[in-house]
Design a protein around this motif. Structure first.
Motif, PDB file in Angstrom:
ATOM      1  N   ALA A  25      70.137  54.180  31.736  1.00 43.95           N
ATOM      2  CA  ALA A  25      68.772  53.649  31.629  1.00 43.95           C
ATOM      3  C   ALA A  25      68.433  53.265  30.199  1.00 43.95           C
ATOM      4  CB  ALA A  25      67.769  54.673  32.140  1.00 43.95           C
ATOM      5  N   ASN A  26      69.057  53.893  29.251  1.00 45.01           N
ATOM      6  CA  ASN A  26      68.737  53.633  27.849  1.00 45.01           C
ATOM      7  C   ASN A  26      69.677  52.634  27.184  1.00 45.01           C
ATOM      8  OD1 ASN A  26      66.406  55.305  27.639  1.00 45.01           O
ATOM      9  ND2 ASN A  26      67.760  57.052  27.806  1.00 45.01           N
ATOM     10  N   LYS A  27      70.598  52.079  27.953  1.00 42.86           N
ATOM     11  CA  LYS A  27      71.462  51.025  27.418  1.00 42.86           C
ATOM     12  C   LYS A  27      70.710  49.695  27.483  1.00 42.86           C
ATOM     13  CE  LYS A  27      75.050  51.276  30.064  1.00 42.86           C
ATOM     14  NZ  LYS A  27      76.358  51.280  30.718  1.00 42.86           N
ATOM     15  N   ASN A  29      58.006  56.186  29.517  1.00 43.41           N
ATOM     16  CA  ASN A  29      56.946  56.299  28.516  1.00 43.41           C
ATOM     17  C   ASN A  29      57.285  57.419  27.540  1.00 43.41           C
ATOM     18  OD1 ASN A  29      56.201  58.763  29.756  1.00 43.41           O
ATOM     19  ND2 ASN A  29      54.580  57.808  30.960  1.00 43.41           N
ATOM     20  N   GLU A  30      56.304  57.842  26.759  1.00 41.71           N
ATOM     21  CA  GLU A  30      56.551  58.873  25.743  1.00 41.71           C
ATOM     22  C   GLU A  30      56.975  60.214  26.344  1.00 41.71           C
ATOM     23  OE1 GLU A  30      52.273  59.105  26.958  1.00 41.71           O
ATOM     24  OE2 GLU A  30      53.571  57.453  26.375  1.00 41.71           O
ATOM     25  N   ASN A  31      56.726  60.416  27.638  1.00 45.48           N
ATOM     26  CA  ASN A  31      57.116  61.665  28.297  1.00 45.48           C
ATOM     27  C   ASN A  31      58.529  61.619  28.867  1.00 45.48           C
ATOM     28  OD1 ASN A  31      54.554  62.918  27.904  1.00 45.48           O
ATOM     29  ND2 ASN A  31      53.759  61.574  29.497  1.00 45.48           N
ATOM     30  N   GLY A  32      59.132  60.437  28.908  1.00 50.90           N
ATOM     31  CA  GLY A  32      60.482  60.288  29.429  1.00 50.90           C
ATOM     32  C   GLY A  32      60.553  59.247  30.523  1.00 50.90           C
ATOM     33  N   TYR A  33      61.598  59.304  31.295  1.00 47.60           N
ATOM     34  CA  TYR A  33      61.780  58.391  32.419  1.00 47.60           C
ATOM     35  C   TYR A  33      61.069  59.022  33.615  1.00 47.60           C
ATOM     36  CZ  TYR A  33      63.751  55.023  35.590  1.00 47.60           C
ATOM     37  OH  TYR A  33      63.897  54.024  36.509  1.00 47.60           O
ATOM     38  N   GLU A  71      64.252  63.686  32.654  1.00 46.84           N
ATOM     39  CA  GLU A  71      64.746  64.621  31.639  1.00 46.84           C
ATOM     40  C   GLU A  71      64.349  66.053  31.989  1.00 46.84           C
ATOM     41  OE1 GLU A  71      64.117  60.631  29.548  1.00 46.84           O
ATOM     42  OE2 GLU A  71      63.059  61.797  31.060  1.00 46.84           O
ATOM     43  N   THR A  72      63.145  66.230  32.504  1.00 48.27           N
ATOM     44  CA  THR A  72      62.683  67.557  32.922  1.00 48.27           C
ATOM     45  C   THR A  72      63.492  68.056  34.106  1.00 48.27           C
ATOM     46  OG1 THR A  72      60.447  67.089  32.132  1.00 48.27           O
ATOM     47  CG2 THR A  72      60.682  68.855  33.771  1.00 48.27           C
ATOM     48  N   VAL A  73      63.728  67.190  35.066  1.00 48.36           N
ATOM     49  CA  VAL A  73      64.530  67.565  36.236  1.00 48.36           C
ATOM     50  C   VAL A  73      65.907  68.028  35.772  1.00 48.36           C
ATOM     51  CG1 VAL A  73      65.641  66.699  38.341  1.00 48.36           C
ATOM     52  CG2 VAL A  73      63.292  66.000  37.791  1.00 48.36           C
ATOM     53  N   ARG A  74      66.549  67.225  34.926  1.00 50.38           N
ATOM     54  CA  ARG A  74      67.876  67.578  34.412  1.00 50.38           C
ATOM     55  C   ARG A  74      67.837  68.917  33.685  1.00 50.38           C
ATOM     56  NH1 ARG A  74      69.126  64.205  29.598  1.00 50.38           N
ATOM     57  NH2 ARG A  74      67.603  65.703  28.831  1.00 50.38           N
ATOM     58  N   ASP A  75      66.863  69.101  32.804  1.00 50.66           N
ATOM     59  CA  ASP A  75      66.791  70.318  31.999  1.00 50.66           C
ATOM     60  C   ASP A  75      66.536  71.560  32.858  1.00 50.66           C
ATOM     61  OD1 ASP A  75      67.194  68.607  29.872  1.00 50.66           O
ATOM     62  OD2 ASP A  75      65.130  68.747  29.124  1.00 50.66           O
ATOM     63  N   GLU A  76      65.683  71.441  33.866  1.00 48.32           N
ATOM     64  CA  GLU A  76      65.407  72.572  34.760  1.00 48.32           C
ATOM     65  C   GLU A  76      66.647  72.948  35.571  1.00 48.32           C
ATOM     66  OE1 GLU A  76      62.839  74.582  34.853  1.00 48.32           O
ATOM     67  OE2 GLU A  76      61.665  73.447  33.395  1.00 48.32           O
ATOM     68  N   CYS A  77      67.336  71.937  36.084  1.00 50.91           N
ATOM     69  CA  CYS A  77      68.566  72.201  36.850  1.00 50.91           C
ATOM     70  C   CYS A  77      69.625  72.831  35.945  1.00 50.91           C
ATOM     71  CB  CYS A  77      69.098  70.910  37.473  1.00 50.91           C
ATOM     72  SG  CYS A  77      68.074  70.259  38.807  1.00 50.91           S
ATOM     73  N   GLN A  78      69.760  72.301  34.730  1.00 45.30           N
ATOM     74  CA  GLN A  78      70.748  72.822  33.787  1.00 45.30           C
ATOM     75  C   GLN A  78      70.434  74.264  33.395  1.00 45.30           C
ATOM     76  OE1 GLN A  78      73.717  71.392  32.581  1.00 45.30           O
ATOM     77  NE2 GLN A  78      73.941  73.520  31.984  1.00 45.30           N
ATOM     78  N   ALA A  79      69.175  74.552  33.165  1.00 49.00           N
ATOM     79  CA  ALA A  79      68.788  75.913  32.759  1.00 49.00           C
ATOM     80  C   ALA A  79      69.115  76.923  33.856  1.00 49.00           C
ATOM     81  CB  ALA A  79      67.300  75.959  32.414  1.00 49.00           C
ATOM     82  N   LEU A  80      68.788  76.596  35.112  1.00 52.11           N
ATOM     83  CA  LEU A  80      69.090  77.520  36.197  1.00 52.11           C
ATOM     84  C   LEU A  80      70.593  77.641  36.404  1.00 52.11           C
ATOM     85  CD1 LEU A  80      68.223  79.440  38.426  1.00 52.11           C
ATOM     86  CD2 LEU A  80      67.939  77.447  39.934  1.00 52.11           C
ATOM     87  N   LEU A  81      71.281  76.520  36.358  1.00 50.30           N
ATOM     88  CA  LEU A  81      72.740  76.539  36.517  1.00 50.30           C
ATOM     89  C   LEU A  81      73.384  77.410  35.443  1.00 50.30           C
ATOM     90  CD1 LEU A  81      75.240  75.394  38.000  1.00 50.30           C
ATOM     91  CD2 LEU A  81      75.151  73.458  36.411  1.00 50.30           C
ATOM     92  N   GLN A  82      72.946  77.247  34.200  1.00 49.63           N
ATOM     93  CA  GLN A  82      73.508  78.039  33.107  1.00 49.63           C
ATOM     94  C   GLN A  82      73.203  79.526  33.296  1.00 49.63           C
ATOM     95  OE1 GLN A  82      75.394  76.373  30.729  1.00 49.63           O
ATOM     96  NE2 GLN A  82      76.103  78.465  30.467  1.00 49.63           N
ATOM     97  N   LEU A  91      55.291  60.905  37.681  1.00 49.84           N
ATOM     98  CA  LEU A  91      54.880  62.275  37.967  1.00 49.84           C
ATOM     99  C   LEU A  91      55.738  63.321  37.261  1.00 49.84           C
ATOM    100  CD1 LEU A  91      52.787  63.751  39.662  1.00 49.84           C
ATOM    101  CD2 LEU A  91      54.427  63.772  41.533  1.00 49.84           C
ATOM    102  N   ILE A  92      57.048  63.108  37.247  1.00 48.36           N
ATOM    103  CA  ILE A  92      57.939  64.072  36.597  1.00 48.36           C
ATOM    104  C   ILE A  92      59.049  63.306  35.889  1.00 48.36           C
ATOM    105  CG2 ILE A  92      59.360  64.415  38.667  1.00 48.36           C
ATOM    106  CD1 ILE A  92      59.637  67.409  37.711  1.00 48.36           C
ATOM    107  N   ALA A  93      59.344  63.731  34.681  1.00 42.13           N
ATOM    108  CA  ALA A  93      60.388  63.079  33.899  1.00 42.13           C
ATOM    109  C   ALA A  93      61.769  63.494  34.405  1.00 42.13           C
ATOM    110  CB  ALA A  93      60.251  63.442  32.425  1.00 42.13           C
TER     111      ALA A  93
END
Length: 160
Positions: A31-33, A130-134, A143-154, A139-141
């Motif tokens: 998305a950022n390319k 926007n400034e909050n992410g993709y 980046e937040t979804v990824r980070d929440e999944c990663q945190a629980l997985l870790q 409603l939800i970034a």
């Protein structure tokens, strides 16, 4: 839930969380390319969003199965994950049933425009950056979804 069911549920939770992290990370990289007609990501964006959301929802579903059968620390992490990803579940549910909603059928939630605001009319099928992410459904970034999944997985992998 017996020990075998718990092990199976944990396996699927781990698998879906890892898939969600992979899908979100891959999506955000693309998305950022810069836009290119040679890169079909932009034509497939809607599908890639849906796959990331689906993997997340499957993680939530297995977390909900496991939450009442774990030690206190894991239970708290599972509950936190479930709450933090609720908006992703709402966006995915709305998108999954959009074929019914557009025909005036189904159980369309009143919050279909839940992410709208500040002069932006954005329904659950829309995405903006926007400034909050993709923002999925504004409603939800992702980046937040990824980070929440990663945190629980870790947490799960560190405490297995």
């Amino acid at each position: 839930m017996d020990a075998e069911q718990k092990d199976t549920t944990q396996f699927f939770l781990d698998s879906w969380l890892a898939e969600a992290v992979h899908r979100c990370s891959s999506f955000l990289h693309s998305a950022n390319k810069p836009f290119s007609f040679d890169d079909d990501f932009h034509r497939r964006r809607m599908f890639e969003e849906h796959y990331a959301l689906t993997a997340t929802v499957m993680g939530v579903r297995f977390a909900k199965q496991l939450v009442h059968h774990t030690p206190k620390e894991l239970k708290e992490s599972l509950e936190s994950f479930i709450i933090a990803t609720q908006d992703a579940v709402d966006v995915r549910d709305m998108r999954e049933h959009s074929d019914e909603y557009f025909l005036g059928r189904g159980r369309k939630k009143e919050e279909f425009f839940k992410g709208s605001g500040q002069g932006v009319q954005c329904d659950m099928s829309s995405s903006i950056q926007n400034e909050n992410g993709y923002m999925l459904g504004n409603l939800i970034a992702m980046e937040t979804v990824r980070d929440e999944c990663q945190a629980l997985l870790q947490y799960i992998r560190d405490n297995a």
